[in-house]
Scaffold this active site. Structure first.
Site, PDB file in Angstrom:
ATOM      1  N   HIS A  19       0.281  -1.152  -2.795  1.00 50.99           N
ATOM      2  CA  HIS A  19       0.636  -2.382  -3.509  1.00 50.99           C
ATOM      3  C   HIS A  19      -0.136  -2.463  -4.829  1.00 50.99           C
ATOM      4  O   HIS A  19       0.435  -2.798  -5.869  1.00 50.99           O
ATOM      5  CB  HIS A  19       0.295  -3.622  -2.670  1.00 50.99           C
ATOM      6  N   LYS A  43       7.895 -14.268  10.474  1.00 48.84           N
ATOM      7  CA  LYS A  43       6.957 -13.165  10.693  1.00 48.84           C
ATOM      8  C   LYS A  43       5.664 -13.716  11.274  1.00 48.84           C
ATOM      9  O   LYS A  43       5.329 -14.870  11.066  1.00 48.84           O
ATOM     10  CB  LYS A  43       6.675 -12.417   9.386  1.00 48.84           C
ATOM     11  N   ARG A  92       8.379   3.485  -1.939  1.00 50.12           N
ATOM     12  CA  ARG A  92       7.615   4.662  -1.545  1.00 50.12           C
ATOM     13  C   ARG A  92       8.496   5.879  -1.326  1.00 50.12           C
ATOM     14  O   ARG A  92       8.056   7.007  -1.494  1.00 50.12           O
ATOM     15  CB  ARG A  92       6.863   4.384  -0.238  1.00 50.12           C
ATOM     16  N   SER A 130       1.803  -1.520   5.106  1.00 53.03           N
ATOM     17  CA  SER A 130       0.978  -2.524   5.783  1.00 53.03           C
ATOM     18  C   SER A 130       1.023  -2.324   7.295  1.00 53.03           C
ATOM     19  O   SER A 130       0.002  -2.462   7.973  1.00 53.03           O
ATOM     20  CB  SER A 130       1.459  -3.929   5.422  1.00 53.03           C
TER      21      SER A 130
END
Length: 161
Positions: A19, A43, A92, A130
Site C-alpha cells: 500500500h 467486514k 499486484r 493484508s
C-alpha cells in the site's frame, strides 16, 4: 505534470508496504493524495477505523502532499462530495487488475465522471496482501518485511489479546 486531488480508498487492515509503495508512486502524480479508510460494516477488521488511520498517518508522515481520511457508503458519493479528480487503485497481479477493473466499471456506471488510475506495486510487493500479513501474524511469523514497524507492533499487540 501533476493533477489535482486524488483518493486512494481501501480497507487497509492492515496497511502494508505494498500500500505504501502505491502511495509513494501516486503522490508524485497528484497535488494532493488522500488515503481514505473505508468503514465497511460487512467486514470484520482487526483494527478499528481510527487505529488504521493512525497507522497510515505514521507510515505516510514524510510525504507532504498525502493526508488520511475515512468514509462510509459508496465511493462515488464520497468522490463527488470531496471533489476528487481521480481514484487510485493499486494492483499486484492480473487477478487484482480484473477485480479492480470490474469495480471501476461499476463505479463509472454510477458516476460517469469518475476516473480511475491503476498503479502496479513494485514487484517486490507483488505477493503482499493484508490477508497474507494477518495470516503470518496469526501463526507467529515475522511480518516486519511486509509492514512498517508501527504496524508490526500493532499486529503483535493484537495477537497478544
Amino acid at each position: 505534470m501533476t493533477m489535482r486531488k486524488a483518493v486512494y480508498p481501501g480497507t487497509f487492515d492492515p496497511f502494508t508496504r505494498g500500500h505504501l509503495d502505491v502511495v509513494v508512486q501516486a503522490a508524485t502524480l497528484f497535488d494532493e493524495l488522500v488515503v481514505s479508510v473505508l468503514h465497511n460494516p460487512n467486514k470484520r477488521p482487526w483494527f478499528d477505523v481510527a487505529t488504521r488511520m493512525d497507522l497510515i498517518r505514521d507510515a505516510v508522515s514524510s510525504i507532504e502532499n498525502v493526508r488520511v481520511d475515512s468514509f462510509e457508503g459508496l465511493l462515488v458519493d464520497y468522490y463527488r462530495r470531496e471533489s476528487f479528480a481521480c481514484v487510485v487503485r493499486g494492483v499486484r497481479n492480473e487477478l487484482d487488475f480484473q477485480a479492480e477493473l470490474a469495480m471501476a466499471h461499476v463505479n463509472r456506471s454510477l458516476a460517469e465522471d469518475l476516473r480511475v488510475v491503476f498503479i502496479p506495486t513494485s514487484s517486490v510487493y507483488g505477493f503482499v496482501s493484508s490477508s497474507l500479513v494477518k495470516d503470518v501474524a496469526m501463526h507467529g511469523g515475522d511480518v516486519s518485511q511486509f509492514v512498517t514497524p508501527r504496524v508490526a507492533k500493532a499486529l503483535l499487540e493484537h495477537m497478544s489479546r
